[in-house]
Write a protein that holds these residues in place. Sequence first.
Motif, PDB file in Angstrom:
ATOM      1  N   ALA A  83      47.164 -47.649 -21.644  1.00 36.71           N
ATOM      2  CA  ALA A  83      46.107 -47.094 -22.476  1.00 36.71           C
ATOM      3  C   ALA A  83      44.858 -47.310 -21.494  1.00 36.71           C
ATOM      4  CB  ALA A  83      45.944 -48.026 -23.779  1.00 36.71           C
ATOM      5  N   TRP A  84      44.621 -48.653 -20.940  1.00 39.40           N
ATOM      6  CA  TRP A  84      43.419 -48.504 -20.143  1.00 39.40           C
ATOM      7  C   TRP A  84      43.566 -47.402 -19.205  1.00 39.40           C
ATOM      8  CZ3 TRP A  84      43.330 -49.955 -14.851  1.00 39.40           C
ATOM      9  CH2 TRP A  84      42.093 -50.096 -14.327  1.00 39.40           C
ATOM     10  N   LEU A  85      44.769 -47.408 -18.342  1.00 40.64           N
ATOM     11  CA  LEU A  85      44.848 -46.253 -17.310  1.00 40.64           C
ATOM     12  C   LEU A  85      44.558 -44.930 -17.711  1.00 40.64           C
ATOM     13  CD1 LEU A  85      48.148 -46.801 -15.344  1.00 40.64           C
ATOM     14  CD2 LEU A  85      45.750 -47.163 -14.384  1.00 40.64           C
ATOM     15  N   SER A  86      44.655 -44.620 -19.021  1.00 36.13           N
ATOM     16  CA  SER A  86      44.416 -43.436 -19.686  1.00 36.13           C
ATOM     17  C   SER A  86      42.998 -43.259 -19.777  1.00 36.13           C
ATOM     18  CB  SER A  86      45.134 -43.254 -21.095  1.00 36.13           C
ATOM     19  OG  SER A  86      44.811 -42.098 -21.732  1.00 36.13           O
ATOM     20  N   ILE A  87      42.088 -44.136 -20.330  1.00 40.10           N
ATOM     21  CA  ILE A  87      40.675 -44.309 -20.351  1.00 40.10           C
ATOM     22  C   ILE A  87      39.977 -44.106 -18.802  1.00 40.10           C
ATOM     23  CG2 ILE A  87      38.670 -45.606 -20.705  1.00 40.10           C
ATOM     24  CD1 ILE A  87      40.514 -47.123 -23.068  1.00 40.10           C
ATOM     25  N   MET A  88      40.520 -44.728 -18.029  1.00 37.09           N
ATOM     26  CA  MET A  88      39.891 -44.649 -16.616  1.00 37.09           C
ATOM     27  C   MET A  88      40.370 -43.207 -16.044  1.00 37.09           C
ATOM     28  SD  MET A  88      38.696 -47.376 -16.064  1.00 37.09           S
ATOM     29  CE  MET A  88      37.980 -46.982 -14.612  1.00 37.09           C
ATOM     30  N   ARG A  89      41.289 -42.533 -16.410  1.00 38.21           N
ATOM     31  CA  ARG A  89      42.001 -41.358 -15.889  1.00 38.21           C
ATOM     32  C   ARG A  89      40.710 -40.471 -16.374  1.00 38.21           C
ATOM     33  NH1 ARG A  89      43.862 -37.288 -18.629  1.00 38.21           N
ATOM     34  NH2 ARG A  89      44.319 -38.559 -20.240  1.00 38.21           N
ATOM     35  N   HIS A  90      40.741 -40.420 -17.745  1.00 40.55           N
ATOM     36  CA  HIS A  90      39.822 -39.414 -18.435  1.00 40.55           C
ATOM     37  C   HIS A  90      38.573 -39.459 -17.922  1.00 40.55           C
ATOM     38  CE1 HIS A  90      37.339 -37.937 -21.659  1.00 40.55           C
ATOM     39  NE2 HIS A  90      38.432 -36.944 -21.867  1.00 40.55           N
ATOM     40  N   ARG A  91      37.874 -40.888 -17.607  1.00 42.31           N
ATOM     41  CA  ARG A  91      36.456 -40.725 -17.390  1.00 42.31           C
ATOM     42  C   ARG A  91      36.607 -40.417 -15.932  1.00 42.31           C
ATOM     43  NH1 ARG A  91      34.446 -47.065 -17.709  1.00 42.31           N
ATOM     44  NH2 ARG A  91      32.845 -45.939 -16.521  1.00 42.31           N
ATOM     45  N   THR A  92      37.378 -40.809 -15.100  1.00 39.67           N
ATOM     46  CA  THR A  92      37.279 -40.045 -13.424  1.00 39.67           C
ATOM     47  C   THR A  92      37.362 -38.586 -13.736  1.00 39.67           C
ATOM     48  OG1 THR A  92      38.555 -41.744 -12.696  1.00 39.67           O
ATOM     49  CG2 THR A  92      38.538 -40.252 -11.469  1.00 39.67           C
ATOM     50  N   MET A  93      38.372 -38.150 -14.369  1.00 40.44           N
ATOM     51  CA  MET A  93      38.500 -36.587 -14.541  1.00 40.44           C
ATOM     52  C   MET A  93      37.183 -35.755 -14.937  1.00 40.44           C
ATOM     53  SD  MET A  93      41.002 -35.773 -12.959  1.00 40.44           S
ATOM     54  CE  MET A  93      40.676 -34.167 -13.158  1.00 40.44           C
ATOM     55  N   THR A  94      36.605 -36.749 -16.142  1.00 40.84           N
ATOM     56  CA  THR A  94      35.204 -36.244 -16.560  1.00 40.84           C
ATOM     57  C   THR A  94      34.130 -35.947 -15.424  1.00 40.84           C
ATOM     58  OG1 THR A  94      35.489 -37.047 -18.565  1.00 40.84           O
ATOM     59  CG2 THR A  94      33.340 -36.624 -18.061  1.00 40.84           C
ATOM     60  N   ARG A  95      34.310 -36.930 -14.505  1.00 40.19           N
ATOM     61  CA  ARG A  95      33.092 -36.926 -13.407  1.00 40.19           C
ATOM     62  C   ARG A  95      33.797 -35.983 -12.396  1.00 40.19           C
ATOM     63  NH1 ARG A  95      30.046 -41.648 -12.339  1.00 40.19           N
ATOM     64  NH2 ARG A  95      30.087 -43.206 -13.882  1.00 40.19           N
ATOM     65  N   VAL A  96      34.974 -35.678 -12.146  1.00 38.60           N
ATOM     66  CA  VAL A  96      35.486 -34.802 -11.154  1.00 38.60           C
ATOM     67  C   VAL A  96      34.843 -33.145 -11.789  1.00 38.60           C
ATOM     68  CG1 VAL A  96      37.419 -33.526 -10.499  1.00 38.60           C
ATOM     69  CG2 VAL A  96      37.301 -35.942 -10.461  1.00 38.60           C
ATOM     70  N   ARG A  97      34.997 -32.893 -13.063  1.00 33.07           N
ATOM     71  CA  ARG A  97      34.682 -31.759 -13.793  1.00 33.07           C
ATOM     72  C   ARG A  97      33.148 -31.685 -13.750  1.00 33.07           C
ATOM     73  NH1 ARG A  97      39.333 -32.971 -17.144  1.00 33.07           N
ATOM     74  NH2 ARG A  97      37.819 -33.993 -18.535  1.00 33.07           N
ATOM     75  N   MET A  98      32.390 -32.780 -13.906  1.00 30.89           N
ATOM     76  CA  MET A  98      30.867 -32.881 -13.944  1.00 30.89           C
ATOM     77  C   MET A  98      30.530 -32.470 -12.636  1.00 30.89           C
ATOM     78  SD  MET A  98      30.053 -35.681 -16.659  1.00 30.89           S
ATOM     79  CE  MET A  98      28.184 -35.307 -16.439  1.00 30.89           C
ATOM     80  N   ASP A  99      31.046 -33.011 -11.591  1.00 26.93           N
ATOM     81  CA  ASP A  99      30.383 -32.739 -10.296  1.00 26.93           C
ATOM     82  C   ASP A  99      30.802 -31.336 -10.104  1.00 26.93           C
ATOM     83  OD1 ASP A  99      30.255 -34.453  -7.497  1.00 26.93           O
ATOM     84  OD2 ASP A  99      31.190 -32.508  -7.114  1.00 26.93           O
ATOM     85  N   ALA A 100      31.932 -30.747 -10.168  1.00 28.18           N
ATOM     86  CA  ALA A 100      32.029 -29.105 -10.013  1.00 28.18           C
ATOM     87  C   ALA A 100      31.245 -28.417 -10.999  1.00 28.18           C
ATOM     88  CB  ALA A 100      33.645 -28.952 -10.472  1.00 28.18           C
TER      89      ALA A 100
END
Length: 570
Positions: A83-100
Motif C-alpha cells: 500500500a505504501w509502495l502504491s502511494i509512492m508509485r502514484h506520487r512519482t508518476m504524477t511528477r513524471v507526468r507533470m514534468d512532461a
Amino acid sequence: MIDAYEDPGTPDVRGGWRYLWWLVRCQPGRSAAGALLGSTWMVLLAATPYLMAKAIDEGLEPGDWPALAGWSCALFAVGSFNAWLSIMRHRTMTRVRMDANFRTVKVVVGQAVRLGAALSRRTGAGEVVTIGVGDVQTIAGALTVVGPGVGACVAYLTVAAVLVSVSPVLAAVVLLGIPAIVVLVGPFLSRLQGAETEYRDRQGVLTARIADLAGGLRVLNGLGGKSLVADAFQRDSQRLRSQGYRVGAVTSWVQALGVGLPTLFLAVVTWLAARLAARGDITVGELVAVYGYVAVLVGPVAFWVECGYQLSRGVVAARRVVRFLRLEPLEDRGTRDAPAEPSVLHDPESGVSILPGQLTALAAAHPTDTAAVLDRLARYTPSRATWAGVPVDEIRLPQVREHILLADHEADLFAGSLREVVAPHKGNCAAGHSALAAALHAAVADDIVQGLPDGLDSPVDAQARNLSGGQRQRVRLVRALLADPEVLLAVEPTSALDAHTEALVAERLKRARDGRTTAVTTTSPLVLDQADTVLYLVDGKLAATGTHQQLLGTEPGYRALVARDVEVVK
C-alpha cells in the motif's frame, strides 16, 4: 521536476515517438524510480496469492495454527508495504507526468517566442490553442507507460515463472493467452490513432474558425456575412461531432476489450486449474494461488491496454507538437547595415514609396492590400522592398526591427498593470514618465488612465479584455509611440474610434511624429486630411498620389472610398 526558469532542453523533433522518448530521457532518475516502484508493486500483488496458498496448505489444512498465524502476519505486512509502495508509485508518476506537461509547455512557448511575429503567418491560432488545451495533457498522460506499463511486463513474467513450478500447462496458457489478448486489441489501437489524428486536425480548424469569429463578428455582421460564416461553422461542427463519435466508438471497444478479455481469460484459466485440482495434479492451496495469480494479471493486462490507448493518443498529440516545433522563423540572410540617415522605403510590388520625415497615408478599398504593403516594408514577408535603395532582406534583421516598427491594430496585449502593458522598460525614471505622459496625450489616452481606479497601476487583463475596443486601440498606439521608432508603420490605428477622438488622434499623431517617418493605413478622411501625402491603391497597386484634398478633386474612386465615412466631403 522542471521549474519556471530551468532550460527545458532541446526536444527531439524527428517524430512523435522520439519526442515522447525525449521526455522520458529528460528525467531518467524519476522515470527509473517510477518503473522500479511500479514493478515492485505489481510483483508484490502476485505475492498475495502465494502467501495465501502457503497459509492454506501449511496452516489451515493440517490445522497448524502457529503456521497459519505466521503466514497471515506475513500477508498483512506485505499488503501494508505494498500500500505504501502504491502511494509512492502514484506520487512519482504524477511528477513524471507533470514534468512532461511543463516541459512541453515551455518548449511550445519558447518556440512561439522564437517565431515571434512570424507565428501568425506560419500556423493558425487554432493549432496553437489545440496544442495548449488538449495535446499537452494527452502527451503527459502517455508517460503512464513508464511506471505501470513497465511494471505490468515484470509482473507478467514473474507470474509466468511462478506458475511453471505449479503447472507447466497453466504457465503455457498464461504465456500464450496474455499476448493473444494484446494482439486482439492492437487493430483497434491502430484505428484509434487514425481517427484521433483526423479528429485533432478538424478540431484545430474549428478552433481557428472560432477565433476568427470572435475577432471579426462585428465586421461580419456589418457586411452581412455573419449567416454565411455561421453556416460554415455549423457544417464544420457537425463534421467534428461525427468524427468525435468515431473516436468514441473505437475508444469504447478498446476499453471494453481491456476489461472483458482479461476477465474471460481469468474464467478459462480458473476452470482449467479447477480440473487439475479435481484430478489431484495441484493442491487446493495451489488452486487458490492460481486463481489469485491470474486475477492479479487482470491488472497488468488492463494497464497494457490503457497504456496502448494513452500511447496512441499521445503519439498523435506529440506529432502535432513536433510539427509546430519544426516551424522556422524567417531566415535572416541580411549582411548589410541599416541606412545611417532617414531614407525612402520603397515597395516595387505596389509602387509605394514612403518618404522620410513625412506622415504618409495608404488608402485602399481592401484593407488587406495596404496591410500587405506595410508587411513587406517591415520585412515580415519576403519581398523586393528596398530601404535607401538597399533590399530590406539584405539588411540585418535586428537593425530592421530596431529602426522600423510595424504597429498592428490587433497586436497582442499581455496581462499586467497598464504601465507594464504600454511601457515595460520606460516607466521607472523621470525621462520615462515624461515620455509616457507625452505618448498618452498624443494617443488621446489620458481619459483611460483617469477612468481606471489606480491609474497606470490598474490591472489590465490579457488582450485588455476589461477595456473597450477603442481603448485597446489607443493603448496599442501609446505603446507604439513610446517605442519612438525611426520609422512607424501603423495599420488602421483609429478604426475603432469615434469621430471626435479620431480627429484628435490624427492631429496629435502628426504633431508627435513631426520630422519622423510615419505611414498609416486608413480610409478615414479625418486622418487622411492630416497626412502630408496620400497614396491611393487599387487592387494592391499605386493608382494616385497627392494630398487628401487633391485626390478628392481628381480621383472619383478615392472620393467614393472615403465618402463612406462622412456625409459631406469637402
